[in-house]
Design a protein around this motif. Sequence first.
Motif, PDB file in Angstrom:
ATOM      1  N   ARG A  53      -6.667 -55.746  99.608  1.00  0.00           N
ATOM      2  CA  ARG A  53      -5.338 -55.491 100.166  1.00  0.00           C
ATOM      3  C   ARG A  53      -4.468 -54.674  99.231  1.00  0.00           C
ATOM      4  N   GLN A  54      -4.517 -54.980  97.930  1.00  0.00           N
ATOM      5  CA  GLN A  54      -3.666 -54.248  96.989  1.00  0.00           C
ATOM      6  C   GLN A  54      -4.079 -52.777  96.876  1.00  0.00           C
ATOM      7  N   GLU A  55      -5.390 -52.521  96.877  1.00  0.00           N
ATOM      8  CA  GLU A  55      -5.864 -51.143  96.811  1.00  0.00           C
ATOM      9  C   GLU A  55      -5.509 -50.373  98.079  1.00  0.00           C
ATOM     10  N   ALA A  56      -5.655 -51.033  99.228  1.00  0.00           N
ATOM     11  CA  ALA A  56      -5.302 -50.384 100.497  1.00  0.00           C
ATOM     12  C   ALA A  56      -3.821 -50.049 100.523  1.00  0.00           C
ATOM     13  N   TRP A  57      -2.984 -50.968 100.012  1.00  0.00           N
ATOM     14  CA  TRP A  57      -1.540 -50.702 100.022  1.00  0.00           C
ATOM     15  C   TRP A  57      -1.205 -49.495  99.147  1.00  0.00           C
ATOM     16  N   ILE A  58      -1.801 -49.423  97.970  1.00  0.00           N
ATOM     17  CA  ILE A  58      -1.548 -48.280  97.086  1.00  0.00           C
ATOM     18  C   ILE A  58      -1.984 -46.983  97.762  1.00  0.00           C
ATOM     19  N   HIS A  59      -3.186 -46.993  98.347  1.00  0.00           N
ATOM     20  CA  HIS A  59      -3.715 -45.776  98.955  1.00  0.00           C
ATOM     21  C   HIS A  59      -2.866 -45.311 100.137  1.00  0.00           C
ATOM     22  N   GLU A  60      -2.409 -46.268 100.943  1.00  0.00           N
ATOM     23  CA  GLU A  60      -1.647 -45.913 102.142  1.00  0.00           C
ATOM     24  C   GLU A  60      -0.222 -45.484 101.837  1.00  0.00           C
ATOM     25  N   ASN A  61       0.321 -45.900 100.690  1.00  0.00           N
ATOM     26  CA  ASN A  61       1.740 -45.647 100.413  1.00  0.00           C
ATOM     27  C   ASN A  61       2.006 -44.699  99.254  1.00  0.00           C
ATOM     28  N   ARG A  62       0.980 -44.260  98.542  1.00  0.00           N
ATOM     29  CA  ARG A  62       1.194 -43.439  97.353  1.00  0.00           C
ATOM     30  C   ARG A  62       1.945 -42.146  97.670  1.00  0.00           C
ATOM     31  N   ALA A  63       1.733 -41.594  98.858  1.00  0.00           N
ATOM     32  CA  ALA A  63       2.386 -40.334  99.223  1.00  0.00           C
ATOM     33  C   ALA A  63       3.901 -40.487  99.348  1.00  0.00           C
ATOM     34  N   ALA A  64       4.387 -41.731  99.421  1.00  0.00           N
ATOM     35  CA  ALA A  64       5.829 -41.960  99.560  1.00  0.00           C
ATOM     36  C   ALA A  64       6.556 -41.873  98.227  1.00  0.00           C
ATOM     37  N   PHE A  65       5.804 -41.703  97.132  1.00  0.00           N
ATOM     38  CA  PHE A  65       6.412 -41.716  95.803  1.00  0.00           C
ATOM     39  C   PHE A  65       6.191 -40.392  95.083  1.00  0.00           C
ATOM     40  N   ARG A  66       7.175 -39.995  94.294  1.00  0.00           N
ATOM     41  CA  ARG A  66       7.077 -38.754  93.520  1.00  0.00           C
ATOM     42  C   ARG A  66       6.391 -38.978  92.183  1.00  0.00           C
ATOM     43  N   ARG A  67       6.529 -40.171  91.639  1.00  0.00           N
ATOM     44  CA  ARG A  67       5.931 -40.469  90.343  1.00  0.00           C
ATOM     45  C   ARG A  67       5.675 -41.958  90.234  1.00  0.00           C
ATOM     46  N   GLY A  68       5.046 -42.336  89.126  1.00  0.00           N
ATOM     47  CA  GLY A  68       4.749 -43.747  88.889  1.00  0.00           C
ATOM     48  C   GLY A  68       3.252 -43.958  88.696  1.00  0.00           C
ATOM     49  N   VAL A  69       2.909 -44.837  87.766  1.00  0.00           N
ATOM     50  CA  VAL A  69       1.518 -45.196  87.525  1.00  0.00           C
ATOM     51  C   VAL A  69       1.240 -46.477  88.301  1.00  0.00           C
TER      52      VAL A  69
END
Length: 273
Positions: free
Chosen positions: A174-190
């Motif tokens: 679930r955590q990996e899916a959330w990162i993959h699905e939402n990463r485009a919403a952010f300009r930066r961040g690790v």
Amino acid sequence: MERPDRIALLGAEVDLVTPAEVMESVAAFAAAGRLAVIANHNSHSLYLLKREPQLAAFFRAADLIEIDSRPMILWAQLLGLPVRGRHRCTYLDWRADFWSLAEQKGWRVFYLGGAPGVAEAGAERLRQRWPGLNLAVRHGYFDARPESEENLEVVGQIREFDPHVVLVGMGMPRQEAWIHENRAAFRRGVFMPVGAAMDYEAGVQSVAPRWLGPIGLEWLYRLATQPRRLAFRYLVEPWSLLPAMGRDVAARLKRSRGRPGSAQAVGAGNGRR
């Protein structure tokens, strides 16, 4: 920092990095103000890789992939790969270095995950040890579908905080899916999936004695303390890796015959894609 070697192992790809090198990567990504994802592979992720397309896509897009498994390291060593015990990286291996670095560099860190109240309790303990931490938290019990109202609210909360690092602890996959699905919403961040990190910090889950890690028995401690949740993961899932092990051995033999003297073994890569 210099790009680490990426190798093929058990049907996946991993980077040969130490916990210290992972921290160097986090610092470099944060200083560059770029979006980056640091993932980790263990036997559970290898089991899910062929069954969860979203998880496979997450790993393909990751900037760095840690080895979070002593058995994976032992298998790699049997194959003659240049993998050492120091290449094991998991949250419990670098937690103190990470929080110390976050305080020192003034990073804004956002933690997403855990049951309501757990992340807050963990954050309070962390602030007691590192008073200068700039840490925000949000529990992981929400509708995580990308377009749901709750998820959009969570994304907005994180964007407003504008973190240098986002730790996501909602369990695999679930955590990996959330990162993959939402990463485009952010300009930066690790972005880093960290499982039960705040459960450990809050004292909700006990931490295995650290001496069990180097000898490959940390999984046994976890199984003994959470048998109902982890029995299938530790006693059944690893058997699904037998075909991948066979392919590793076949590839090793093929390379040994074709390139005498080469001990770099299975799928060794020169750096990153």
